[in-house]
Design an enzyme around this catalytic site. Structure first.
Site, mmCIF file in Angstrom:
data_model
loop_
_atom_site.group_PDB
_atom_site.id
_atom_site.type_symbol
_atom_site.label_atom_id
_atom_site.label_comp_id
_atom_site.label_asym_id
_atom_site.label_seq_id
_atom_site.Cartn_x
_atom_site.Cartn_y
_atom_site.Cartn_z
ATOM 1 N N MET A 75 0.853 -1.302 0.264
ATOM 2 C CA MET A 75 0.157 0.244 0.173
ATOM 3 C C MET A 75 0.616 0.975 0.024
ATOM 4 O O MET A 75 0.451 2.721 -0.038
ATOM 5 C CB MET A 75 -1.583 0.179 1.411
ATOM 6 C CG MET A 75 -1.766 -0.778 1.577
ATOM 7 S SD MET A 75 -2.702 -0.902 -0.082
ATOM 8 C CE MET A 75 -3.386 -2.795 -0.532
ATOM 9 N N CYS A 76 2.161 1.547 -0.460
ATOM 10 C CA CYS A 76 2.629 2.654 -0.058
ATOM 11 C C CYS A 76 2.901 3.035 -1.428
ATOM 12 O O CYS A 76 2.911 2.367 -2.919
ATOM 13 C CB CYS A 76 4.011 2.075 0.055
ATOM 14 S SG CYS A 76 5.142 1.749 1.935
ATOM 15 N N HIS A 77 3.118 4.023 -1.478
ATOM 16 C CA HIS A 77 3.048 5.101 -3.066
ATOM 17 C C HIS A 77 4.071 4.855 -3.188
ATOM 18 O O HIS A 77 5.490 4.803 -2.400
ATOM 19 C CB HIS A 77 2.618 5.984 -2.166
ATOM 20 C CG HIS A 77 0.668 6.545 -2.434
ATOM 21 N ND1 HIS A 77 0.966 6.012 -1.012
ATOM 22 C CD2 HIS A 77 -0.252 6.726 -2.834
ATOM 23 C CE1 HIS A 77 -0.935 6.358 -0.554
ATOM 24 N NE2 HIS A 77 -1.384 6.420 -2.330
ATOM 25 N N GLU A 116 9.660 4.141 4.381
ATOM 26 C CA GLU A 116 10.989 3.879 3.124
ATOM 27 C C GLU A 116 12.213 3.655 4.164
ATOM 28 O O GLU A 116 13.519 3.519 3.736
ATOM 29 C CB GLU A 116 11.666 5.154 1.688
ATOM 30 C CG GLU A 116 10.228 5.133 1.229
ATOM 31 C CD GLU A 116 9.096 5.399 1.246
ATOM 32 O OE1 GLU A 116 8.045 5.622 0.492
ATOM 33 O OE2 GLU A 116 7.995 5.811 2.429
ATOM 34 N N ASP A 130 23.698 -11.221 4.765
ATOM 35 C CA ASP A 130 23.726 -11.557 4.233
ATOM 36 C C ASP A 130 25.448 -12.272 3.737
ATOM 37 O O ASP A 130 25.987 -13.316 3.732
ATOM 38 C CB ASP A 130 22.925 -11.128 3.118
ATOM 39 C CG ASP A 130 23.772 -12.655 1.702
ATOM 40 O OD1 ASP A 130 22.871 -13.508 2.020
ATOM 41 O OD2 ASP A 130 24.145 -11.667 0.938
#
EC number: 4.6.1.17
Length: 163
Positions: A75-77, A116, A130
Site C-alpha cells: 500500500m506504499c505510494h 522508506e 547476508d
C-alpha cells in the site's frame, strides 16, 4: 483511535487516494542494528569479508531499498525521494559488537517517508547478515524502529527515548 484508511467499503485493501493532499517537506529517520561476534566485527573493519566491503554494499543496498519500497510494501505510494543518508556506528557490548544503522529519508510530496526509512534500515541490516553469515549465523538483527518523522497533517513524531 483513528480509522484505518487502507480499506474500502467492502473491507478490502486499497491504496489511499492522496491526490488532494498538499505537497510539503517530509522526513523520516529510522534505525536498526546487527549484533555480532568480535570476529565478524574485525573482519568487517579490516575489509576481510569475502563478499566485499560490507558497509559500502549495505549502504548502497539501503539506498536502493528506500527507492524500491513501493514495490515490496503493497500500500506504499511510489515516491520521488529527494535524499537518503545512511550512517553506521559501532558499539561494544561485552564479547559482542553491535553495528548501529541510522537512515534519514527526505522528500517533498503528499505522503510521508517512514516506510522508506524503515525498509532501508531493514535492508541494510539484512545485507550485513547476508555478507557475514558464512562466519556467524548467530547474528541478531534489530530492533528496527522509527526515530522521528516530520511533515504531514498528522504532525511530527519524535521517539521519547532510545530502544
Amino acid at each position: 483511535m483513528s480509522q484505518f484508511s487502507h480499506f474500502n467499503e467492502q473491507g478490502r485493501a486499497k491504496m489511499v487516494d492522496i491526490s488532494d493532499k498538499s505537497s510539503t517537506m517530509r522526513t523520516a529517520v529510522a534505525a536498526s542494528s546487527v549484533r555480532m561476534i568480535k570476529e565478524v566485527f574485525h573482519k568487517i573493519e579490516q575489509r576481510e569479508i569475502g563478499k566485499g566491503d560490507v558497509l559500502s554494499v549495505a549502504q548502497v543496498a539501503g539506498i536502493m531499498a528506500a527507492k524500491q519500497t513501493s514495490t515490496i510494501i503493497p500500500m506504499c505510494h511510489p515516491l520521488a525521494l529527494k535524499g537518503v543518508d545512511i550512517s553506521f556506528d559501532w558499539e561494544e557490548d561485552g564479547n559482542a559488537h553491535i553495528l548501529n544503522i541510522q537512515v534519514q529519508v527526505k522528500t517533498k510530496g503528499s505522503t510521508g517517508v517512514e516506510m522508506e526509512a524503515l525498509t532501508s534500515a531493514s535492508v541494510c541490516a539484512l545485507t550485513v547478515y547476508d555478507m557475514c553469515k558464512a562466519i556467524d549465523k548467530g547474528m541478531i538483527i534489530g530492533p528496527t524502529y522509527l526515530i522521528e518523522k516530520t511533515g504531514g497533517k498528522n504532525g511530527d513524531f519524535h521517539r521519547a527515548s532510545d530502544i
